[in-house]
Every structure is written in structure tokens, then in C-alpha cells.
Design a protein around this motif. Structure first.
Motif, short mmCIF file in Angstrom:
data_model
loop_
_atom_site.label_atom_id
_atom_site.label_comp_id
_atom_site.label_asym_id
_atom_site.label_seq_id
_atom_site.Cartn_x
_atom_site.Cartn_y
_atom_site.Cartn_z
N LEU A 134 0.72 -1.28 -0.09
CA LEU A 134 0.13 0.26 -0.22
C LEU A 134 0.86 1.25 -0.02
O LEU A 134 0.49 2.33 -0.71
CB LEU A 134 -1.05 -0.14 1.32
N LEU A 135 2.09 1.24 0.59
CA LEU A 135 2.86 2.37 0.88
C LEU A 135 3.99 2.53 -0.41
O LEU A 135 4.30 3.76 -0.40
CB LEU A 135 3.67 2.25 2.33
N ALA A 136 4.24 1.35 -0.99
CA ALA A 136 5.18 1.58 -1.90
C ALA A 136 4.92 2.50 -3.35
O ALA A 136 5.72 3.33 -3.42
CB ALA A 136 5.43 0.25 -2.60
N ALA A 142 6.33 10.32 -3.25
CA ALA A 142 6.96 11.38 -2.39
C ALA A 142 8.26 11.31 -2.79
O ALA A 142 9.16 12.18 -2.61
CB ALA A 142 6.74 10.78 -1.06
N GLY A 143 8.91 10.23 -3.16
CA GLY A 143 10.47 10.25 -3.78
C GLY A 143 10.61 11.21 -4.66
O GLY A 143 11.55 12.06 -4.82
N VAL A 173 1.74 4.20 -10.53
CA VAL A 173 1.56 2.91 -10.94
C VAL A 173 2.98 2.02 -10.94
O VAL A 173 2.81 0.99 -10.69
CB VAL A 173 1.04 3.03 -12.47
N ILE A 174 3.94 2.80 -11.47
CA ILE A 174 5.44 2.35 -11.46
C ILE A 174 5.93 1.81 -10.20
O ILE A 174 6.25 0.66 -9.66
CB ILE A 174 6.31 3.32 -12.24
N GLY A 175 5.32 2.61 -9.17
CA GLY A 175 5.66 2.38 -7.44
C GLY A 175 4.77 0.96 -7.21
O GLY A 175 5.53 0.09 -6.41
N TYR A 180 5.78 -4.28 -5.63
CA TYR A 180 5.44 -5.91 -5.63
C TYR A 180 6.67 -6.85 -6.00
O TYR A 180 6.83 -7.53 -4.97
CB TYR A 180 4.16 -6.10 -6.71
N LEU A 181 7.41 -6.38 -7.04
CA LEU A 181 8.62 -7.22 -7.30
C LEU A 181 9.57 -7.16 -6.14
O LEU A 181 10.23 -8.25 -5.91
CB LEU A 181 8.98 -6.84 -8.81
#
Length: 212
Positions: A134-136, A142-143, A173-175, A180-181
Motif C-alpha cells: 500500500l505504501l510503495a 513522495a520520492g 503505477v510504477i511504484g 510488488y516485485l
């Protein structure tokens, strides 16, 4: 013929004695599994210390950022938000570490200890995976904002947000995909092998008890 029979009897006696010498007793097996369990616990402690270090460093850095940043309320709010997100993780890993430090691994309670450790580590992995999933995406968004602030000195509060939506959505989306990976690999590396070791030792201990 008599000599041959005596020779056979002598050989059987020698073979029985040799087998007895090399036979692994139940206590020896339990001792070996106790050592494996202690080894897994030691490595697990090291990994949790690492997680605590990462969370603490993040809290300190963004805490300093929240104090130092002036005239950029969005950046200040972002620093506070990241601190608030990390603090529960800091508390959770500290509690897990205290649980492991108080653990006394003995052959007498080995089965209960293995079951307790397996349940604890399974719960930790599930919680760690889903909260970070959820946070990634939020982390990557934020990054991007932090990079704009630190690398280019841009005031985040004055960004043309209507032009940033698409960029931030792509980052979100990329995050999610990268997160996940990365999490699957990271959790397997940090905790998955320990869980496999503990489950294997628990199954072996159960088999030993059934055989006895």
C-alpha cells in the motif's frame, strides 16, 4: 564349519556394536534441531536490527527535514507524513525483537517454540508485505517530490500541480509494480529462508515424535 559360524557370530556382534556407536539418538536429533532453531533466531534478530536501523534513520532524517524546511508547507507536511508512517513500523519491529530476545530455546519446549516462531514470522511477513504494498506507490510519488526539492531546490508548495498529475500518477503505477516485485524478493531474502528453516525443523520434530 565351527570356525565359520564363530566368524559369522563375531562379525554380527561387531556390526551391531558399530551401528550402536554411530546411531543418532533422539536426544541428539533434538539437540541438532535446537541448534538449527537458535541459528535461525540469531539470523532473524540481525535482520530485525537492520529493519529497525532503516526505520530509525528514516524517522530521524525526515524529522530533521520537517524542522529545517522553511517556507514550503507541502514539503514539511510530507516529512511529517513519512515520520508518522514509519513510527508504527519502528514500534512493531522493536516489539518483535524483544520477543525474540526473551525467547529461551530448549529441547524441552522446542515444539512449542518452533510453532510460536513460525506463527510470529508468518504474521510479520504478511503484515510487512501488505502494508508496504500500500505504501510503495505513495513512496515513489513522495520520492519524486523529495528529488525535486533536494536536487533542483523547487518549492513543492508552488508546483504547478495541474501539470504534475500525470507524472505523479505514472509514478504511482510504477511504484505499485516495482514495489510488488521488490517486496517479493526482499521478504524472501530477509525472512522467507528463516520461515522455511523453522517450518522444516517443526515437521522433522513432529516426525520424530510420531516415530517415538
Amino acid at each position: 564349519m565351527m570356525k565359520l559360524d564363530n566368524l559369522k557370530d563375531a562379525w554380527k556382534q561387531y556390526a551391531a556394536q558399530a551401528a550402536a556407536v554411530h546411531q543418532v539418538t533422539e536426544d541428539q536429533i533434538s539437540g541438532l534441531m535446537k541448534a538449527r532453531t537458535e541459528n535461525a533466531v540469531t539470523k532473524l534478530k540481525k535482520n530485525i536490527y537492520f529493519e529497525l536501523g532503516v526505520q530509525l534513520l528514516t524517522v530521524v532524517l525526515f524529522g530533521i527535514g520537517a524542522v529545517v524546511v522553511q517556507g514550503d508547507e507541502v514539503m514539511k507536511a510530507l516529512c511529517v507524513m513519512i515520520m508518522v508512517i514509519c513510527l508504527p513500523f519502528l514500534g512493531y519491529f522493536w516489539a518483535r525483537l524483544q520477543h525474540l530476545r526473551q525467547l529461551n530455546v530448549t529441547t524441552a519446549n522446542l515444539r512449542a517454540t518452533l510453532r510460536n516462531l513460525t506463527e510470529m514470522l508468518t504474521g510479520l511477513i504478511k503484515l510487512y508485505f501488505w502494508t508496504n504494498m500500500l505504501l510503495a506507490p505513495l513512496g515513489l510519488v513522495a520520492g519524486q517530490l523529495v528529488i525535486l526539492k533536494l536536487a533542483y531546490g523547487i518549492n513543492i508548495s508552488h508546483l504547478p500541480w495541474e501539470q504534475m498529475y500525470l507524472r505523479l500518477m505514472v509514478g504511482f503505477v510504477i511504484g505499485a509494480v516495482v514495489g510488488y516485485l521488490f517486496l517479493k524478493w526482499y521478504i524472501r531474502k530477509m525472512f522467507g529462508n528463516h520461515l522455511k528453516t523453522l517450518k522444516g525443523a517443526y515437521c522433522e520434530l513432529e516426525s520424530l515424535e510420531i516415530a517415538a
